[in-house]
Design a protein around this motif. Structure first.
Motif, PDB file in Angstrom:
ATOM      1  N   GLU A  50       0.867  -1.180   0.000  1.00 40.62           N
ATOM      2  CA  GLU A  50       0.000   0.000   0.000  1.00 40.62           C
ATOM      3  C   GLU A  50       0.900   1.226   0.000  1.00 40.62           C
ATOM      4  O   GLU A  50       2.058   1.162   0.428  1.00 40.62           O
ATOM      5  CB  GLU A  50      -0.880   0.052   1.263  1.00 40.62           C
ATOM      6  N   ALA A  51       0.339   2.342  -0.430  1.00 33.56           N
ATOM      7  CA  ALA A  51       1.116   3.577  -0.539  1.00 33.56           C
ATOM      8  C   ALA A  51       1.648   4.022   0.826  1.00 33.56           C
ATOM      9  O   ALA A  51       1.013   3.798   1.860  1.00 33.56           O
ATOM     10  CB  ALA A  51       0.237   4.682  -1.122  1.00 33.56           C
ATOM     11  N   SER A  52       2.810   4.634   0.809  1.00 38.20           N
ATOM     12  CA  SER A  52       3.421   5.166   2.034  1.00 38.20           C
ATOM     13  C   SER A  52       4.505   6.161   1.656  1.00 38.20           C
ATOM     14  O   SER A  52       5.232   5.961   0.681  1.00 38.20           O
ATOM     15  CB  SER A  52       4.039   4.033   2.859  1.00 38.20           C
ATOM     16  N   THR A  53       4.604   7.215   2.427  1.00 39.91           N
ATOM     17  CA  THR A  53       5.769   8.108   2.345  1.00 39.91           C
ATOM     18  C   THR A  53       6.555   8.029   3.650  1.00 39.91           C
ATOM     19  O   THR A  53       7.737   7.640   3.676  1.00 39.91           O
ATOM     20  CB  THR A  53       5.323   9.563   2.089  1.00 39.91           C
ATOM     21  N   THR A  55       6.297   6.115   6.549  1.00 45.03           N
ATOM     22  CA  THR A  55       6.712   4.854   7.162  1.00 45.03           C
ATOM     23  C   THR A  55       7.821   4.205   6.352  1.00 45.03           C
ATOM     24  O   THR A  55       8.848   3.779   6.899  1.00 45.03           O
ATOM     25  CB  THR A  55       5.504   3.911   7.282  1.00 45.03           C
ATOM     26  N   ARG A  56       7.619   4.146   5.054  1.00 46.05           N
ATOM     27  CA  ARG A  56       8.627   3.483   4.221  1.00 46.05           C
ATOM     28  C   ARG A  56       9.973   4.209   4.275  1.00 46.05           C
ATOM     29  O   ARG A  56      11.022   3.601   4.493  1.00 46.05           O
ATOM     30  CB  ARG A  56       8.133   3.402   2.773  1.00 46.05           C
ATOM     31  N   LEU A  57       9.938   5.509   4.083  1.00 45.33           N
ATOM     32  CA  LEU A  57      11.213   6.234   4.047  1.00 45.33           C
ATOM     33  C   LEU A  57      11.875   6.286   5.418  1.00 45.33           C
ATOM     34  O   LEU A  57      13.111   6.278   5.519  1.00 45.33           O
ATOM     35  CB  LEU A  57      11.005   7.635   3.482  1.00 45.33           C
ATOM     36  N   SER A  58      11.083   6.311   6.482  1.00 47.09           N
ATOM     37  CA  SER A  58      11.733   6.324   7.804  1.00 47.09           C
ATOM     38  C   SER A  58      12.310   4.963   8.152  1.00 47.09           C
ATOM     39  O   SER A  58      13.338   4.885   8.834  1.00 47.09           O
ATOM     40  CB  SER A  58      10.791   6.838   8.894  1.00 47.09           C
ATOM     41  N   PHE A  59      11.690   3.888   7.675  1.00 47.23           N
ATOM     42  CA  PHE A  59      12.332   2.580   7.854  1.00 47.23           C
ATOM     43  C   PHE A  59      13.637   2.514   7.049  1.00 47.23           C
ATOM     44  O   PHE A  59      14.636   1.940   7.519  1.00 47.23           O
ATOM     45  CB  PHE A  59      11.399   1.440   7.440  1.00 47.23           C
ATOM     46  N   GLU A  60      13.630   3.075   5.841  1.00 46.73           N
ATOM     47  CA  GLU A  60      14.872   3.080   5.053  1.00 46.73           C
ATOM     48  C   GLU A  60      15.950   3.890   5.779  1.00 46.73           C
ATOM     49  O   GLU A  60      17.095   3.460   5.912  1.00 46.73           O
ATOM     50  CB  GLU A  60      14.607   3.652   3.655  1.00 46.73           C
ATOM     51  N   ARG A  61      15.569   5.056   6.231  1.00 44.12           N
ATOM     52  CA  ARG A  61      16.534   5.935   6.931  1.00 44.12           C
ATOM     53  C   ARG A  61      17.028   5.265   8.216  1.00 44.12           C
ATOM     54  O   ARG A  61      18.227   5.299   8.513  1.00 44.12           O
ATOM     55  CB  ARG A  61      15.825   7.247   7.253  1.00 44.12           C
ATOM     56  N   ALA A  62      16.110   4.656   8.971  1.00 45.50           N
ATOM     57  CA  ALA A  62      16.488   4.006  10.230  1.00 45.50           C
ATOM     58  C   ALA A  62      17.434   2.834   9.960  1.00 45.50           C
ATOM     59  O   ALA A  62      18.431   2.643  10.673  1.00 45.50           O
ATOM     60  CB  ALA A  62      15.232   3.523  10.962  1.00 45.50           C
ATOM     61  N   SER A  63      17.133   2.065   8.939  1.00 47.40           N
ATOM     62  CA  SER A  63      17.979   0.909   8.615  1.00 47.40           C
ATOM     63  C   SER A  63      19.371   1.363   8.222  1.00 47.40           C
ATOM     64  O   SER A  63      20.380   0.802   8.683  1.00 47.40           O
ATOM     65  CB  SER A  63      17.349   0.115   7.456  1.00 47.40           C
ATOM     66  N   MET A 250      -1.993  16.694  16.885  1.00 48.87           N
ATOM     67  CA  MET A 250      -1.211  15.632  16.244  1.00 48.87           C
ATOM     68  C   MET A 250      -2.023  15.027  15.097  1.00 48.87           C
ATOM     69  O   MET A 250      -3.245  15.143  15.051  1.00 48.87           O
ATOM     70  CB  MET A 250      -0.831  14.541  17.267  1.00 48.87           C
ATOM     71  N   HIS A 251      -1.311  14.384  14.186  1.00 49.07           N
ATOM     72  CA  HIS A 251      -1.945  13.743  13.021  1.00 49.07           C
ATOM     73  C   HIS A 251      -0.901  12.771  12.473  1.00 49.07           C
ATOM     74  O   HIS A 251       0.259  13.164  12.301  1.00 49.07           O
ATOM     75  CB  HIS A 251      -2.318  14.814  11.993  1.00 49.07           C
ATOM     76  N   PRO A 252      -1.285  11.530  12.166  1.00 48.21           N
ATOM     77  CA  PRO A 252      -0.268  10.588  11.680  1.00 48.21           C
ATOM     78  C   PRO A 252       0.184  10.890  10.259  1.00 48.21           C
ATOM     79  O   PRO A 252       1.235  10.393   9.833  1.00 48.21           O
ATOM     80  CB  PRO A 252      -0.996   9.238  11.741  1.00 48.21           C
ATOM     81  N   GLY A 253      -0.595  11.704   9.502  1.00 46.91           N
ATOM     82  CA  GLY A 253      -0.323  11.948   8.108  1.00 46.91           C
ATOM     83  C   GLY A 253      -0.710  10.723   7.272  1.00 46.91           C
ATOM     84  O   GLY A 253      -0.792   9.617   7.808  1.00 46.91           O
ATOM     85  N   PRO A 254      -0.917  10.923   5.989  1.00 44.16           N
ATOM     86  CA  PRO A 254      -0.925  12.215   5.316  1.00 44.16           C
ATOM     87  C   PRO A 254      -2.141  13.045   5.713  1.00 44.16           C
ATOM     88  O   PRO A 254      -3.193  12.482   5.970  1.00 44.16           O
ATOM     89  CB  PRO A 254      -0.985  11.835   3.823  1.00 44.16           C
ATOM     90  N   ILE A 255      -1.945  14.365   5.766  1.00 44.11           N
ATOM     91  CA  ILE A 255      -3.064  15.244   6.112  1.00 44.11           C
ATOM     92  C   ILE A 255      -3.806  15.638   4.840  1.00 44.11           C
ATOM     93  O   ILE A 255      -3.212  15.717   3.761  1.00 44.11           O
ATOM     94  CB  ILE A 255      -2.599  16.495   6.881  1.00 44.11           C
ATOM     95  N   ASN A 256      -5.100  15.844   4.982  1.00 43.88           N
ATOM     96  CA  ASN A 256      -5.899  16.396   3.883  1.00 43.88           C
ATOM     97  C   ASN A 256      -6.286  17.808   4.295  1.00 43.88           C
ATOM     98  O   ASN A 256      -7.258  18.028   5.038  1.00 43.88           O
ATOM     99  CB  ASN A 256      -7.130  15.534   3.620  1.00 43.88           C
ATOM    100  N   ARG A 257      -5.484  18.760   3.845  1.00 48.30           N
ATOM    101  CA  ARG A 257      -5.700  20.173   4.208  1.00 48.30           C
ATOM    102  C   ARG A 257      -7.070  20.636   3.716  1.00 48.30           C
ATOM    103  O   ARG A 257      -7.492  20.301   2.605  1.00 48.30           O
ATOM    104  CB  ARG A 257      -4.608  21.047   3.596  1.00 48.30           C
ATOM    105  N   GLY A 258      -7.740  21.387   4.580  1.00 45.77           N
ATOM    106  CA  GLY A 258      -9.049  21.920   4.220  1.00 45.77           C
ATOM    107  C   GLY A 258     -10.190  20.962   4.540  1.00 45.77           C
ATOM    108  O   GLY A 258     -11.353  21.323   4.377  1.00 45.77           O
TER     109      GLY A 258
END
Ligand code: CP
Length: 296
Positions: A50-53, A55-63, A250-258
């Motif tokens: 499923e789509a992710s910005t 979680t996926r990138l922070s796992f890559e960065r953390a690894s 707080m908001h887990p993201g992605p946010i839907n502005r408006g």
């Protein structure tokens, strides 16, 4: 800890231990200190169906921060499009040398299935509507680093709670650390079996809250936007002005502005949204450390 499928399966002190390590890594990242590459001989594979910005990138960065090699499967250009089954894809990732598998999938039981079919430690990076344990942990870290405590804080989750795996994790974790939790939304978006107070009256509880935790409408799981949604549940400048001085959003993201949040609140002084994103890295470092450590 053999993987992280859900928080309920963890030993009693595990959440506290992970938060301690995550806080340690947050300090090291902030200080730009050299970090011991404890996963230098490990391969962490991200498989996000499923789509992710975040979680996926922070796992890559953390690894990478821990010295691991990182493989990332893109299902849309993988052999899944040629008809390969999920089981065969997962076994292929294992055969390529994966030590830890990070999986996001639309089915609730996909992480347990992946652990069973591969024998690998699997970290659930969000499954169906059931659980997103590393999001829960990074939210706990964010709250504790901001307020210095959990006990006695009053938090409302606002929005599409019925379809949210983020909400499911918070509902499980927050009362056990002493946070006074309530769920706010239209009846159609509240769970029918909640063990915590529910209400459709956001304005009636704003002044009592320390944390307003907003959720987006989960359109990919069939949620339609009620016609009265923004009028009744949007966090905007008028509602923000009615919060107490120290309250945060707080908001887990992605946010839907408006929709669930306006620009001035999302980008304003009460917002911890980007802090949540940043805390995803040390949190996932701590989880990878514990999971990979058990896999040695
Ligand atoms: N919060 C969260 O899971 O965001 P992503 O879908 O961008 O990973």
């Amino acid at each position: 800890m053999k993987g992280l499928i859900d928080l309920s399966g963890l030993p009693p002190d595990a959440v506290s231990d992970i938060l301690g390590r995550a806080s340690h890594y947050a300090d090291l990242l902030e200080a730009q200190t050299t970090i011991d590459p404890i996963l230098h001989d490990k391969v962490v594979t991200n498989a996000f169906f499923e789509a992710s910005t975040r979680t996926r990138l922070s796992f890559e960065r953390a690894s990478m921060a821990l010295g691991a090699d990182v493989l990332s499967l893109d299902p849309e250009i993988s052999s899944a499009v040629k008809g390969e089954s999920l089981g065969d894809t997962l076994q292929t990732l294992a055969a390529l040398g994966t030590d830890v598998l990070v999986l996001r999938h639309g089915e609730d039981d996909a992480p347990a299935y992946a652990a069973n079919v591969t024998g690998l430690p699997v970290i659930n990076a969000g499954a169906g509507t059931s659980m997103h344990p590393t999001q829960t942990l990074l939210d706990l870290l964010t709250i504790r680093r901001h307020f210095g405590r959990f006990e006695g804080l009053r938090l409302a989750i606002v929005g599409d709670i019925a379809h949210s795996r983020v909400a499911a994790g918070l509902i499980e974790a927050l009362p056990s650390v002493g946070v006074d939790l309530r769920l706010v939304g239209p009846d159609s978006l509240l769970p029918g079996d909640a063990d915590v107070p529910t209400t459709d009256d956001l304005d009636g509880c704003l002044g009592e809250l320390d944390i307003v935790y907003l959720l987006r409408l989960q359109r990919e799981r069939g949620t339609a936007q009620p016609s009265f949604y923004t009028e009744a549940f949007q966090m905007n400048s008028t509602r923000s002005a009615r919060l107490n001085d120290r309250a945060v959003v707080m908001h887990p993201g992605p946010i839907n502005r408006g929709i669930e949040i306006t620009d001035d609140v999302a980008d304003g002084p009460r917002s911890l949204i980007l802090q949540q994103v940043a805390n995803g890295v040390p949190t996932r470092m701590a989880v990878l450390e514990v999971v990979a450590g058990e896999a040695l």
